[in-house]
Motif scaffolding. Structure first.
Motif, mmCIF file in Angstrom:
data_model
loop_
_atom_site.group_PDB
_atom_site.id
_atom_site.type_symbol
_atom_site.label_atom_id
_atom_site.label_comp_id
_atom_site.label_asym_id
_atom_site.label_seq_id
_atom_site.Cartn_x
_atom_site.Cartn_y
_atom_site.Cartn_z
ATOM 1 N N ASP A 1 0.825 -1.215 0.000
ATOM 2 C CA ASP A 1 0.000 0.000 0.000
ATOM 3 C C ASP A 1 0.861 1.269 0.000
ATOM 4 O O ASP A 1 0.769 2.106 0.900
ATOM 5 C CB ASP A 1 -0.857 -0.002 1.275
ATOM 6 N N PRO A 2 1.722 1.452 -1.013
ATOM 7 C CA PRO A 2 2.747 2.506 -0.909
ATOM 8 C C PRO A 2 2.270 3.934 -1.171
ATOM 9 O O PRO A 2 3.015 4.870 -0.970
ATOM 10 C CB PRO A 2 3.761 2.093 -1.985
ATOM 11 N N ILE A 3 1.010 4.116 -1.635
ATOM 12 C CA ILE A 3 0.598 5.470 -2.042
ATOM 13 C C ILE A 3 -0.406 6.050 -1.054
ATOM 14 O O ILE A 3 -1.425 5.429 -0.767
ATOM 15 C CB ILE A 3 -0.025 5.433 -3.455
ATOM 16 N N PRO A 4 -0.160 7.260 -0.544
ATOM 17 C CA PRO A 4 -1.126 7.887 0.380
ATOM 18 C C PRO A 4 -2.480 8.075 -0.307
ATOM 19 O O PRO A 4 -2.545 8.272 -1.520
ATOM 20 C CB PRO A 4 -0.497 9.245 0.691
ATOM 21 N N ASP A 5 -3.544 8.008 0.511
ATOM 22 C CA ASP A 5 -4.885 8.004 -0.057
ATOM 23 C C ASP A 5 -5.477 9.410 -0.114
ATOM 24 O O ASP A 5 -6.364 9.748 0.660
ATOM 25 C CB ASP A 5 -5.770 7.066 0.783
ATOM 26 N N ASN A 6 -4.957 10.248 -1.029
ATOM 27 C CA ASN A 6 -5.654 11.502 -1.306
ATOM 28 C C ASN A 6 -5.313 11.963 -2.718
ATOM 29 O O ASN A 6 -4.278 11.601 -3.274
ATOM 30 C CB ASN A 6 -5.349 12.584 -0.255
ATOM 31 N N TRP A 7 -6.203 12.765 -3.298
ATOM 32 C CA TRP A 7 -6.098 13.091 -4.723
ATOM 33 C C TRP A 7 -4.790 13.789 -5.060
ATOM 34 O O TRP A 7 -4.140 13.464 -6.051
ATOM 35 C CB TRP A 7 -7.289 13.969 -5.137
ATOM 36 N N PHE A 8 -4.396 14.744 -4.242
ATOM 37 C CA PHE A 8 -3.195 15.514 -4.561
ATOM 38 C C PHE A 8 -1.948 14.629 -4.503
ATOM 39 O O PHE A 8 -1.052 14.730 -5.352
ATOM 40 C CB PHE A 8 -3.062 16.723 -3.627
ATOM 41 N N ALA A 9 -1.931 13.729 -3.491
ATOM 42 C CA ALA A 9 -0.793 12.797 -3.397
ATOM 43 C C ALA A 9 -0.725 11.942 -4.657
ATOM 44 O O ALA A 9 0.360 11.647 -5.172
ATOM 45 C CB ALA A 9 -0.936 11.919 -2.159
#
Ligand SMILES: [Zn+2]
Ligand SMILES: [Zn+2]
Length: 372
Positions: free
Chosen positions: A346-354
């Protein structure tokens, strides 16, 4: 809003309905007031304005009623206050009788009307379907990542003019020399159903290879892995796509369609069908279609593309026709559904900008993490 399941009686369902319909009503009124900035010419040409005013009226009524119910039932005031405030603003700006005007030629516009209508239609259709035929029954409607995917849905609809332009321009610029007027006339002379089938096959053939390449090229994977970062799938999860991924995939898939020059009626039918299929294949529904699953991509088929289970990595690349995966040896059809989705770790933060900036981050973690 938390990710907990909505339960009858605690005022949260009515609060969410109030807030969602209040916000959509307000955005719809803004579309009526500023059509030159906020509406899509192609869409405006086909939708019946009196019917939409009726829908807007009903939406305002439901939002008001739901706000009151939520006030009565809920200890939290946030949702009903947001619902009431946005509905009051929608009414204050003209409500269902808001004045509008012909925008004339539009040089630049945002697809806000496209966002409002598509979201409303899909939510009304898929939320009840996913409740009635849940594959993962414990998964809430407002699941983990729902707001992020809603942001993706919002931005991609708003920027529809730019993405359509960038999708079509490369084919015209690079492959104009291939086009033959006689060939196009012959293509357009075929029955529409046949043209749609040919368009689906050709577009998916090109989509297959750029999609497969996006899984093996570390540069393209930086963008495409955003789509694979969903740990839960539903009707909105397919919207999680980086804008660069959208443009590259669609521009490549559009090349054969441009060269063939299918009729407008065939292209419109194709676009409507594939837009619906793109939502359906991500939906949280337990539908199986028997032998028909060999003919067209289904939720079962595409859910396997989203799992990190070792046997399924880099399988089921086609999005319309599974026969393409069969032809190239990447079809994966085990007996059961996948148990988990997403990317290992799960390497990617959960928000649109990220998600927007993640492909440009210079870190080791952006190396292909789904390579076979
Ligand atoms: Zn993929
Ligand atoms: Zn997908």
């Amino acid at each position: 809003m938390s990710d907990r399941e909505l339960r009858f009686g605690d005022g949260k369902i009515s609060g969410v309905i109030a807030m969602a319909l209040g916000a959509l009503s307000l955005l719809a009124v803004l579309c009526f007031r500023f059509p030159e900035l906020l509406t899509t010419p192609d869409l405006r040409a086909v939708y019946p304005v009196p019917l939409l005013r009726g829908v807007l009226f009903v939406s305002i009524l439901i939002s008001l009623t739901a706000s009151l119910i939520s006030f009565a039932l809920s200890r939290s005031r946030l949702l009903p206050v947001l619902g009431l405030t946005s509905t009051a603003a929608a009414i204050g700006l003209g409500g269902a009788w808001v004045e509008t005007h012909d925008p004339g030629a539009q040089a630049r516009y945002l697809g806000l009307d496209w966002f409002v209508l598509d979201l409303l239609l899909l939510a009304v259709l898929f939320v009840p379907l996913e409740r009635a035929f849940s594959l993962h029954r414990a998964q809430p409607i407002l699941r983990r990542g729902f707001r992020t995917d809603l942001a993706h849905f919002f931005v991609s609809h708003l920027l529809v003019q730019g993405t359509v332009l960038l999708t079509m321009a490369p084919a015209a610029a690079l492959f104009g020399w291939v086009v033959s007027a006689e060939f196009r006339t012959a293509v357009r002379g075929q029955p529409i159903a046949l043209q749609v089938l040919e368009a689906a096959f050709l577009a998916d053939l090109f989509q297959y290879w750029i999609h497969r390449f996006a899984h093996s090229s570390s540069w393209l994977w930086r963008f495409h892995r955003i789509h694979h970062s969903s740990s839960q799938l539903d009707w909105l999860a397919g919207s999680r796509l980086h804008l660069v991924d959208i443009v590259i995939t669609r521009a490549v898939s559009f090349v054969p369609l441009f060269v063939a020059g299918f009729s407008d009626a065939a292209m419109t039918t194709y676009v409507v069908l594939v837009s619906f299929q793109a939502v359906l294949i991500h939906a949280n529904v337990d539908w199986r279609f028997g032998k028909l699953e060999w003919l067209f991509a289904t939720p079962f088929y595409h859910h396997w593309h989203h799992t990190a289970e070792p046997d399924a990595i880099d399988r089921n690349f086609a999005v319309h026709l599974p026969v393409i995966d069969w032809l190239f040896g990447t079809l994966h059809r085990p007996a059961r559904w996948p148990r988990t989705y997403g990317i290992d770790g799960d390497p990617i933060p959960d928000n649109w900008f990220a998600h927007l900036v993640a492909p440009f981050a210079n870190t080791a973690e952006t190396e292909p993490d789904r390579a076979p």
